[in-house]
Design a protein around this motif. Structure first.
Motif, short mmCIF file in Angstrom:
data_model
loop_
_atom_site.label_atom_id
_atom_site.label_comp_id
_atom_site.label_asym_id
_atom_site.label_seq_id
_atom_site.Cartn_x
_atom_site.Cartn_y
_atom_site.Cartn_z
N LEU A 135 0.94 -1.01 -0.02
CA LEU A 135 -0.09 0.01 0.02
C LEU A 135 1.14 1.26 -0.10
O LEU A 135 1.66 1.22 0.88
CB LEU A 135 -0.86 -0.04 1.19
CG LEU A 135 -1.64 -1.09 1.35
CD1 LEU A 135 -2.82 -1.06 2.72
CD2 LEU A 135 -2.81 -1.23 0.16
N TRP A 136 0.61 2.13 -0.88
CA TRP A 136 1.62 3.32 -1.07
C TRP A 136 0.79 4.54 -0.74
O TRP A 136 -0.01 4.74 -1.00
CB TRP A 136 2.03 3.54 -2.71
CG TRP A 136 2.78 2.12 -3.04
CD1 TRP A 136 2.55 1.00 -3.39
CD2 TRP A 136 4.32 2.26 -2.91
NE1 TRP A 136 3.57 0.23 -3.71
CE2 TRP A 136 4.71 0.81 -3.39
CE3 TRP A 136 5.30 3.05 -2.55
CZ2 TRP A 136 6.10 0.54 -3.60
CZ3 TRP A 136 6.60 2.88 -2.71
CH2 TRP A 136 6.98 1.54 -3.03
N SER A 137 1.51 5.56 0.01
CA SER A 137 0.89 6.87 0.35
C SER A 137 1.93 7.99 -0.19
O SER A 137 3.20 7.61 -0.38
CB SER A 137 1.01 6.73 2.10
OG SER A 137 0.30 5.75 2.33
N LEU A 138 1.26 9.01 -0.29
CA LEU A 138 1.91 10.18 -1.02
C LEU A 138 2.64 10.91 0.27
O LEU A 138 1.95 11.17 1.30
CB LEU A 138 1.05 11.31 -1.61
CG LEU A 138 1.34 12.05 -2.53
CD1 LEU A 138 2.14 11.50 -3.82
CD2 LEU A 138 0.34 13.05 -3.03
N VAL A 139 3.73 11.31 0.18
CA VAL A 139 4.50 11.99 1.35
C VAL A 139 5.18 13.39 0.55
O VAL A 139 5.50 13.18 -0.60
CB VAL A 139 5.62 11.00 1.83
CG1 VAL A 139 4.95 9.95 2.58
CG2 VAL A 139 6.59 10.77 0.85
N VAL A 185 10.03 6.59 -3.66
CA VAL A 185 10.03 6.66 -4.85
C VAL A 185 9.80 8.08 -4.99
O VAL A 185 8.49 8.65 -4.92
CB VAL A 185 8.91 5.67 -5.64
CG1 VAL A 185 8.85 5.95 -7.00
CG2 VAL A 185 9.40 4.30 -5.25
N ILE A 186 10.58 8.80 -5.69
CA ILE A 186 10.38 10.23 -5.96
C ILE A 186 9.69 10.42 -7.12
O ILE A 186 9.78 9.90 -8.10
CB ILE A 186 11.77 11.20 -5.96
CG1 ILE A 186 12.62 10.95 -4.59
CG2 ILE A 186 11.56 12.47 -6.47
CD1 ILE A 186 11.67 11.64 -3.52
N LEU A 187 8.76 11.50 -7.09
CA LEU A 187 7.83 11.66 -8.41
C LEU A 187 8.16 12.98 -8.90
O LEU A 187 8.92 13.81 -8.36
CB LEU A 187 6.39 11.83 -7.86
CG LEU A 187 5.75 10.34 -7.10
CD1 LEU A 187 4.41 10.96 -6.66
CD2 LEU A 187 5.60 9.38 -7.85
N ASP A 188 7.69 13.16 -10.30
CA ASP A 188 8.12 14.33 -10.80
C ASP A 188 7.06 15.50 -10.52
O ASP A 188 7.36 16.69 -11.08
CB ASP A 188 7.89 14.04 -12.66
CG ASP A 188 9.22 13.45 -12.90
OD1 ASP A 188 10.33 13.25 -12.21
OD2 ASP A 188 8.88 12.40 -13.81
N ALA A 232 11.08 2.82 -13.58
CA ALA A 232 10.69 4.46 -13.38
C ALA A 232 11.35 4.73 -12.17
O ALA A 232 11.29 6.07 -11.59
CB ALA A 232 9.50 4.74 -13.69
N ASP A 233 11.96 4.12 -11.24
CA ASP A 233 12.64 4.53 -9.99
C ASP A 233 13.36 5.70 -10.16
O ASP A 233 14.39 5.86 -10.91
CB ASP A 233 13.10 3.31 -9.18
CG ASP A 233 12.37 2.32 -8.96
OD1 ASP A 233 12.81 1.33 -8.32
OD2 ASP A 233 10.93 2.36 -8.97
N ARG A 234 13.23 6.71 -9.12
CA ARG A 234 14.05 7.97 -9.20
C ARG A 234 15.27 7.65 -8.22
O ARG A 234 15.27 6.87 -7.48
CB ARG A 234 13.21 9.16 -8.64
CG ARG A 234 12.04 9.47 -9.45
CD ARG A 234 12.52 9.92 -10.95
NE ARG A 234 13.30 10.97 -10.69
CZ ARG A 234 13.01 12.22 -10.44
NH1 ARG A 234 11.88 12.69 -10.53
NH2 ARG A 234 13.89 13.33 -10.13
N LEU A 235 16.00 8.70 -8.72
CA LEU A 235 17.44 8.65 -7.88
C LEU A 235 17.29 9.81 -6.67
O LEU A 235 17.09 11.03 -7.11
CB LEU A 235 18.67 8.68 -8.82
CG LEU A 235 18.76 7.76 -9.77
CD1 LEU A 235 20.21 8.16 -10.57
CD2 LEU A 235 18.94 6.53 -8.98
N ILE A 236 18.04 9.54 -5.46
CA ILE A 236 17.76 10.63 -4.51
C ILE A 236 19.27 10.81 -4.15
O ILE A 236 20.07 10.14 -3.77
CB ILE A 236 16.94 10.15 -3.44
CG1 ILE A 236 15.52 9.67 -3.78
CG2 ILE A 236 17.00 11.30 -2.33
CD1 ILE A 236 14.84 9.29 -2.75
#
Length: 239
Positions: A135-139, A185-188, A232-236
């Protein structure tokens, strides 16, 4: 299929509601803020400087304008040596009051972090697995773990990031969570788009342009690739 007269009236009403409701709510909120500022500032304005004492009608926004000018002047004075001395003297008095100094210090740190020009706080939106795996949540990404918390995590060999998990539809409350960097997972999308997504309960989704497929490239030095099967995983990048 041709719509009935009742269906057309309903569709026209819903279309008009979509157009008028945001405008009406925006005007109401703006009007409320103006009146709130006026109710706080206008009682302290001398009668000879109050435009309403010379006019037969009320002038909304006078208190808000004076408050903005006053805050700007305080900010200007606070940048020079004399202003800094006055501010430091006032802060020294506040620090002597047991309960007030705790509240003041916390609020000052929050405003300095949020309003700092070079701060990256809350400029990134991400996803974490919460409240359970799958289950994924927006942060909103706040900052890296710092101070004592960072030292404890470093002793355990963990690279942790501080994120803010807001609820729907009121994003002002929420949870402060420390998450491993590779678990985010960083979003655009921008923080504004993320806030709209939360407030609307998922109904207002920001548009996402179709990305051109590219070859998988290894992560640059100093960066870590997020775990997961998605390409599509982002880099931090750590600070």
């Amino acid at each position: 299929m041709r719509l009935s007269v009742a269906a057309r009236i309903r569709n026209n009403f819903l279309t008009g509601l979509i157009i008028c409701a945001p405008i009406a709510i925006t005007l109401w909120l703006t009007w409320s803020v103006v009146h709130w500022a006026d109710s706080w500032v206008q009682p302290y304005i001398p009668t000879r400087y109050d435009p309403e004492s010379y006019l037969d009608f009320a002038v909304p926004g006078t208190g808000l304008l004076i408050a903005m000018i006053f805050i700007t002047i305080i900010g200007f004075l606070g940048k020079n040596l004399i202003g800094q001395s006055i501010v430091n003297f006032g802060e020294s008095l506040v620090r002597r009051v047991p309960l007030v100094r705790t509240i003041y210090k916390s609020l000052k740190q929050i405003f300095e972090t949020v309003l700092k020009e070079k701060s990256n706080s809350f400029k990134q939106v991400g996803l974490i697995e919460y409240p359970s795996p799958g289950l994924w949540s927006l942060v909103f990404v706040a900052t890296d773990a710092k101070g004592e918390i960072a030292s404890k995590f470093d002793a355990m060999g963990k690279d942790m990031v501080c994120v803010f998990l807001p609820p729907t539809p009121v994003p002002t409350a929420g949870f402060l969570i420390f998450v491993p960097r590779e678990k985010i997972v960083i979003l655009d999308m921008s923080p504004e788009d993320g806030a709209r997504l939360l407030i609307s309960g998922g109904l207002v989704t920001p548009e996402y342009p179709v990305a051109v497929p590219s070859q998988d490239v290894s992560a640059p030095a100093g960066r870590k690739r997020l775990s997961g099967a998605q390409k599509a995983d982002r880099l931090i990048a750590p600070e």
